[in-house]
Design a protein around this motif. Structure first.
Motif, mmCIF file in Angstrom:
data_model
loop_
_atom_site.group_PDB
_atom_site.id
_atom_site.type_symbol
_atom_site.label_atom_id
_atom_site.label_comp_id
_atom_site.label_asym_id
_atom_site.label_seq_id
_atom_site.Cartn_x
_atom_site.Cartn_y
_atom_site.Cartn_z
ATOM 1 N N TYR A 9 -0.056 -13.012 1.049
ATOM 2 C CA TYR A 9 0.071 -11.702 0.421
ATOM 3 C C TYR A 9 1.145 -10.856 1.092
ATOM 4 O O TYR A 9 1.039 -9.628 1.132
ATOM 5 C CB TYR A 9 -1.271 -10.982 0.401
ATOM 6 N N GLY A 15 5.954 -5.519 3.308
ATOM 7 C CA GLY A 15 4.567 -5.950 3.277
ATOM 8 C C GLY A 15 4.246 -6.903 4.409
ATOM 9 O O GLY A 15 3.180 -6.812 5.037
ATOM 10 N N GLN A 177 0.869 -5.333 -5.485
ATOM 11 C CA GLN A 177 1.630 -5.010 -4.285
ATOM 12 C C GLN A 177 3.130 -4.947 -4.575
ATOM 13 O O GLN A 177 3.832 -4.070 -4.058
ATOM 14 C CB GLN A 177 1.345 -6.036 -3.185
ATOM 15 N N GLN A 181 5.539 -1.948 -3.688
ATOM 16 C CA GLN A 181 6.544 -2.134 -2.649
ATOM 17 C C GLN A 181 7.956 -2.364 -3.188
ATOM 18 O O GLN A 181 8.935 -2.058 -2.504
ATOM 19 C CB GLN A 181 6.140 -3.318 -1.767
ATOM 20 N N LEU A 237 -0.117 -1.934 1.338
ATOM 21 C CA LEU A 237 -0.693 -3.223 0.939
ATOM 22 C C LEU A 237 -1.800 -3.075 -0.105
ATOM 23 O O LEU A 237 -2.361 -4.077 -0.546
ATOM 24 C CB LEU A 237 -1.252 -3.944 2.166
#
Length: 265
Positions: A9, A15, A177, A181, A237
């Protein structure tokens, strides 16, 4: 000495850095001098998951359910967006290029479907299972062609943007995410369907943990999501907390159901 990793992830460099800080903080809090290691693409995740020295590593639920010898479930992340309902679950977002004319999944039939890897739950198997009810004796094949080996969600998005494929699957939390991001990159695609909810890939250990280490690292992970100095990382996150679901919650993933060979979809 066990090692830690959150490659699965780590949707962007930012991240990845956030995960590194959270894992390092949690390990320090637990008093564990484990190393947080890199295992970046294109190195296969299967090579990471085959290691016997993992102390705290994210692992896809399918290989976790099938792994021999079994890995030990440490904790499962709880995503913060509302659609997860405060639970350690996820789904697969089935996406198309943002400017494509498709309104619903059925509009993509007859085109080209893509997937990451045949043994990826979110990037392959869940998509395959979702398509099964649409197949029939009159329409055994839904797509003119399938393209595999796209590796991860970024590969699916790149292939859609390039017109190599018409539709493909994205792990929902990874997708969310990316939207947080790297919104410009995520905006290349849009969702036309979602699959059933399944247990979210957990952090696991393949190394034998000494007495007290498991409880210590679980408590430290929970504390990390409450630590003010990590609030920005958790927000980036979309991480609300951690749960410790029983391993049996993942058992059904070992045999997900009848699948069609991807080249025959």
């Amino acid at each position: 000495m066990p090692v830690a990793n959150a490659r699965m992830y780590s949707a962007t460099p930012a991240g990845k850095a956030a995960w590194h800080r959270i894992l390092r903080w949690a390990l320090d809090e637990a008093g564990l001098p484990w190393e947080v290691i890199d295992h970046d693409a294109p190195a296969p995740l299967s090579a990471l998951w085959a290691r016997d020295d993992l102390g705290l590593a994210l692992m896809c639920g399918l290989p976790f359910a099938r792994r021999q010898p079994p890995a030990q479930l440490v904790a499962a992340p709880i995503p913060s967006p509302g659609r997860y309902g405060g639970r350690p679950v996820y789904c697969t977002d089935i996406v198309v290029r943002a400017g494509a004319p498709y309104r619903v999944l059925q509009d993509t039939f007859g085109g080209v479907a893509g997937y990451t890897l045949a043994d990826s739950l979110s990037g392959g198997v869940a998509f395959n299972l979702h398509l099964q009810p649409f197949r029939s004796a009159r329409r055994p094949r839904l797509y003119a062609r399938t393209v595999g080996g796209l590796v991860n969600a970024r590969g699916v998005i790149d292939a859609l943007a390039a017109g190599t494929i018409d539709v493909g699957p994205l792990d929902s939390w990874y997708h969310d995410q990316l939207r947080r991001q790297d919104p410009a990159f995520a905006a290349r695609v849009r969702t036309v369907a979602t699959t059933a909810w399944r247990p979210l890939p957990p952090f696991v250990a393949t190394a034998p943990l000494a007495a007290g280490e498991l409880d210590a690292v679980r408590a430290a992970l929970h504390a990390a999501t409450q630590a003010p100095e990590l609030a920005a990382d958790c927000a980036l996150l979309l991480l609300a907390g951690f749960a410790a679901p029983p391993a049996r919650d993942y058992a059904a993933l070992a045999d997900p159901g009848p699948l069609t060979a991807f080249e025959d979809l």
